[in-house]
Enzyme design. Structure first.
Site, PDB file in Angstrom:
ATOM      1  N   PHE A  71       0.821  -1.219   0.000  1.00 48.78           N
ATOM      2  CA  PHE A  71       0.000   0.000   0.000  1.00 48.78           C
ATOM      3  C   PHE A  71       0.851   1.264   0.000  1.00 48.78           C
ATOM      4  CE2 PHE A  71      -2.338  -3.355   2.066  1.00 48.78           C
ATOM      5  CZ  PHE A  71      -3.565  -3.287   1.454  1.00 48.78           C
ATOM      6  N   THR A 115      -5.271   1.613  -9.059  1.00 49.89           N
ATOM      7  CA  THR A 115      -6.239   2.714  -9.007  1.00 49.89           C
ATOM      8  C   THR A 115      -7.004   2.905 -10.311  1.00 49.89           C
ATOM      9  OG1 THR A 115      -6.344   5.135  -8.898  1.00 49.89           O
ATOM     10  CG2 THR A 115      -4.267   4.208  -9.580  1.00 49.89           C
ATOM     11  N   TYR A 139       0.533  10.616 -10.916  1.00 48.50           N
ATOM     12  CA  TYR A 139       0.122   9.586  -9.947  1.00 48.50           C
ATOM     13  C   TYR A 139      -0.311   8.317 -10.688  1.00 48.50           C
ATOM     14  CZ  TYR A 139      -3.003   6.995  -6.892  1.00 48.50           C
ATOM     15  OH  TYR A 139      -3.633   5.989  -6.210  1.00 48.50           O
ATOM     16  N   PHE A 167     -11.655   2.174  -6.980  1.00 44.17           N
ATOM     17  CA  PHE A 167     -12.315   3.422  -7.355  1.00 44.17           C
ATOM     18  C   PHE A 167     -12.239   4.329  -6.109  1.00 44.17           C
ATOM     19  CE2 PHE A 167     -13.706   3.056 -11.770  1.00 44.17           C
ATOM     20  CZ  PHE A 167     -13.046   1.874 -12.037  1.00 44.17           C
ATOM     21  N   ASN A 168     -13.271   5.051  -5.717  1.00 42.98           N
ATOM     22  CA  ASN A 168     -13.058   6.017  -4.623  1.00 42.98           C
ATOM     23  C   ASN A 168     -13.289   5.403  -3.247  1.00 42.98           C
ATOM     24  OD1 ASN A 168     -13.229   7.680  -7.045  1.00 42.98           O
ATOM     25  ND2 ASN A 168     -13.216   9.387  -5.626  1.00 42.98           N
ATOM     26  N   PHE A 206     -15.800  21.598  -7.091  1.00 47.34           N
ATOM     27  CA  PHE A 206     -14.833  21.939  -8.146  1.00 47.34           C
ATOM     28  C   PHE A 206     -15.451  21.706  -9.525  1.00 47.34           C
ATOM     29  CE2 PHE A 206     -11.448  20.599  -4.836  1.00 47.34           C
ATOM     30  CZ  PHE A 206     -11.427  21.872  -4.290  1.00 47.34           C
ATOM     31  N   GLY A 283      -7.413  17.802 -14.044  1.00 50.10           N
ATOM     32  CA  GLY A 283      -7.224  16.345 -14.041  1.00 50.10           C
ATOM     33  C   GLY A 283      -8.404  15.524 -13.544  1.00 50.10           C
ATOM     34  N   ASP A 284      -9.584  16.144 -13.402  1.00 45.27           N
ATOM     35  CA  ASP A 284     -10.762  15.381 -12.957  1.00 45.27           C
ATOM     36  C   ASP A 284     -11.568  14.875 -14.153  1.00 45.27           C
ATOM     37  OD1 ASP A 284     -10.582  15.392 -10.202  1.00 45.27           O
ATOM     38  OD2 ASP A 284     -11.683  17.263  -9.951  1.00 45.27           O
TER      39      ASP A 284
HETATM   40  N1  UFG Z   1     -14.199  17.561  -4.965  1.00 45.05           N
HETATM   41  C1  UFG Z   1     -14.871  18.766  -4.794  1.00 45.05           C
HETATM   42  N2  UFG Z   1     -14.526  19.523  -3.717  1.00 45.05           N
HETATM   43  C2  UFG Z   1     -13.566  19.165  -2.825  1.00 45.05           C
HETATM   44  C3  UFG Z   1     -12.903  17.940  -3.012  1.00 45.05           C
HETATM   45  C4  UFG Z   1     -13.233  17.154  -4.099  1.00 45.05           C
HETATM   46  O1  UFG Z   1     -15.736  19.150  -5.569  1.00 45.05           O
HETATM   47  O2  UFG Z   1     -13.320  19.939  -1.883  1.00 45.05           O
HETATM   48  C5  UFG Z   1     -14.575  16.713  -6.113  1.00 45.05           C
HETATM   49  C6  UFG Z   1     -13.414  16.383  -7.027  1.00 45.05           C
HETATM   50  O3  UFG Z   1     -13.216  17.422  -7.960  1.00 45.05           O
HETATM   51  C7  UFG Z   1     -13.875  15.078  -7.637  1.00 45.05           C
HETATM   52  C8  UFG Z   1     -14.695  14.416  -6.517  1.00 45.05           C
HETATM   53  O4  UFG Z   1     -15.006  15.464  -5.611  1.00 45.05           O
HETATM   54  O5  UFG Z   1     -14.723  15.332  -8.716  1.00 45.05           O
HETATM   55  C9  UFG Z   1     -13.929  13.343  -5.775  1.00 45.05           C
HETATM   56  O6  UFG Z   1     -12.665  13.873  -5.401  1.00 45.05           O
HETATM   57  P1  UFG Z   1     -11.652  13.161  -4.402  1.00 45.05           P
HETATM   58  O7  UFG Z   1     -10.472  14.069  -4.255  1.00 45.05           O
HETATM   59  O8  UFG Z   1     -12.360  12.740  -3.177  1.00 45.05           O
HETATM   60  O9  UFG Z   1     -11.250  11.823  -5.166  1.00 45.05           O
HETATM   61  P2  UFG Z   1     -10.640  11.623  -6.634  1.00 45.05           P
HETATM   62  O10 UFG Z   1     -11.753  11.080  -7.478  1.00 45.05           O
HETATM   63  O11 UFG Z   1      -9.959  12.814  -7.157  1.00 45.05           O
HETATM   64  O12 UFG Z   1      -9.473  10.577  -6.375  1.00 45.05           O
HETATM   65  C10 UFG Z   1      -9.635   9.409  -5.650  1.00 45.05           C
HETATM   66  C11 UFG Z   1      -8.289   9.051  -5.028  1.00 45.05           C
HETATM   67  C12 UFG Z   1      -7.283   8.728  -6.087  1.00 45.05           C
HETATM   68  C13 UFG Z   1      -7.827   7.663  -6.999  1.00 45.05           C
HETATM   69  C14 UFG Z   1      -9.162   8.062  -7.536  1.00 45.05           C
HETATM   70  C15 UFG Z   1      -9.758   6.951  -8.345  1.00 45.05           C
HETATM   71  O13 UFG Z   1      -7.805  10.125  -4.261  1.00 45.05           O
HETATM   72  O14 UFG Z   1      -6.107   8.269  -5.478  1.00 45.05           O
HETATM   73  O15 UFG Z   1     -10.057   8.366  -6.472  1.00 45.05           O
HETATM   74  O16 UFG Z   1     -11.046   7.251  -8.735  1.00 45.05           O
HETATM   75  F1  UFG Z   1      -6.988   7.466  -8.018  1.00 45.05           F
END
Ligand code: UFG
Length: 324
Positions: A71, A115, A139, A167-168, A206, A283-284
């Site tokens: 991990f 991931t 990443y 996933f998340n 965001f 990057g989203d």
């Molecule tokens: N988001 C917001 N506001 C915030 C935080 C996040 O709108 O304050 C949004 C992000 O833009 C995204 C969603 O919420 O659209 C989820 O964001 P997270 O940061 O919780 O998670 P991510 O999808 O970016 O990433 C997570 C893990 C990664 C992994 C990915 C796989 O952090 O390591 O899931 O889907 F690769």
């Protein structure tokens, strides 16, 4: 004995607990740069970095290691864009070191934290393991490099591995002994819960101009205990001598938008708070939803806490505990 690298971190600590509850003995290797000593309540903790090959060797020398669950990695997409070299070093180079030592001691079973970031912006939803791999940030790229290495080590070097593409990850241990605790926190659910508990005044969304029904990004939130269960099943899969190396997606197969997650958090906590529409975060991808049929069929894995409300409730119980 199972070596759990990164076992002081969020997902690693939940897997470490489940392994011990299931009768395995574990040894945790963690440099505590992101993880917490207090999260290692089961098994021995060795505080060291994976780049410290001598200490890694000693662990293999002094313990009868059957398999390694790996991990230890950096996992912030935003940070990886700012400091790519840090990600390639920690996520790729340190894995290479670990695999070298494993080979030296003839330990050939490996379970890897991969991931959904490998898929970048997917061309089709839900995402199966056959979808194109095209990460859009360092990443995801560093994790893909490890997967490529694992494939070669398996094809030509005798390694048996399972790569689990999360996933998340969300939620917390139902006994509230461990949970999500990143510093700084960047993940949606704990940030929303910070707003609910009054640690922050508001939550920012965001971007609300994505190609989704309400304009906000859709993700597949999977309970951390369900991820842990998949690791246990992956280990049992590798313990069967005739099973080959394999790769599995892990998600619920249901997507929730950022707005839906916020509304669920408001419902579960009973607290209202300000929601601000902010700029897109680089990057989203618009939508990430898993097709996890393969894990269901081969590992006989099925999420036990699939409802978002239950996932958020477990996170909320933990959040209240660490903020009281
Ligand atoms: N988001 C917001 N506001 C915030 C935080 C996040 O709108 O304050 C949004 C992000 O833009 C995204 C969603 O919420 O659209 C989820 O964001 P997270 O940061 O919780 O998670 P991510 O999808 O970016 O990433 C997570 C893990 C990664 C992994 C990915 C796989 O952090 O390591 O899931 O889907 F690769």
């Amino acid at each position: 004995m199972i070596l759990v690298t990164g076992g002081a971190g969020y997902i690693g600590s939940h897997v470490n607990k489940l392994l011990n509850d299931s009768g395995y003995e574990t040894i945790v290797l963690d440099n505590l740069s992101k993880g917490h000593k207090s999260a290692v309540k089961w098994g021995e903790l060795v505080n060291a970095d994976l780049s410290d090959t001598e200490t890694v060797r000693e662990i293999f020398q002094n313990n009868d290691i059957e398999a390694v669950m790996h991990f230890a990695a950096f996992s912030s997409v935003a940070e990886s864009v700012e400091e790519p070299e840090k990600y390639f070093k920690n996520n790729y180079e340190n894995t290479l070191n670990l695999l070298k030592v494993m080979k030296e001691f003839r330990v050939r079973k490996f379970i890897f934290s991969s991931t959904a970031s490998l898929y970048g912006i997917p061309k089709s939803i839900p995402i199966s393991e056959e979808n194109e791999l095209k990460p859009i940030n360092p990443y995801g790229e560093s994790k893909l490099m490890v997967e490529n290495l694992l494939k070669d080590e398996s094809d030509f070097g005798g390694l048996k591995y399972v790569s689990l593409r999360y996933f998340n990850a969300a939620g917390a241990d139902l006994d509230c002994e461990i949970g999500e605790n990143h510093n700084p926190e960047t993940h949606l659910i704990p940030l929303v819960l910070d707003a609910a508990i009054g640690k922050r005044g508001s939550i920012s969304i965001f971007g609300d101009d994505y190609s989704t029904p309400d304009g906000t990004c859709i993700r597949d939130y999977i309970h951390v205990n369900d991820l842990a269960d998949a690791h246990l099943k992956a280990l049992q899969y590798l313990e069967e001598p005739f099973n080959d190396s394999n790769i599995f997606n892990l998600g619920n197969g249901t997507g929730f938008s950022v707005k839906e997650v916020i509304d669920t958090c408001k419902k579960v906590t009973g607290v209202d708070f300000e929601v601000i529409i902010d700029e897109r975060r680089p990057g989203d991808p618009d939508i990430l939803i898993a097709d996890s049929k393969k894990a269901e069929e081969i590992l006989k894995w099925k999420p036990q806490i699939p409802e978002l409300e239950d996932i958020v409730e477990s996170a909320w119980n933990w959040h209240k505990k660490i903020n009281s």
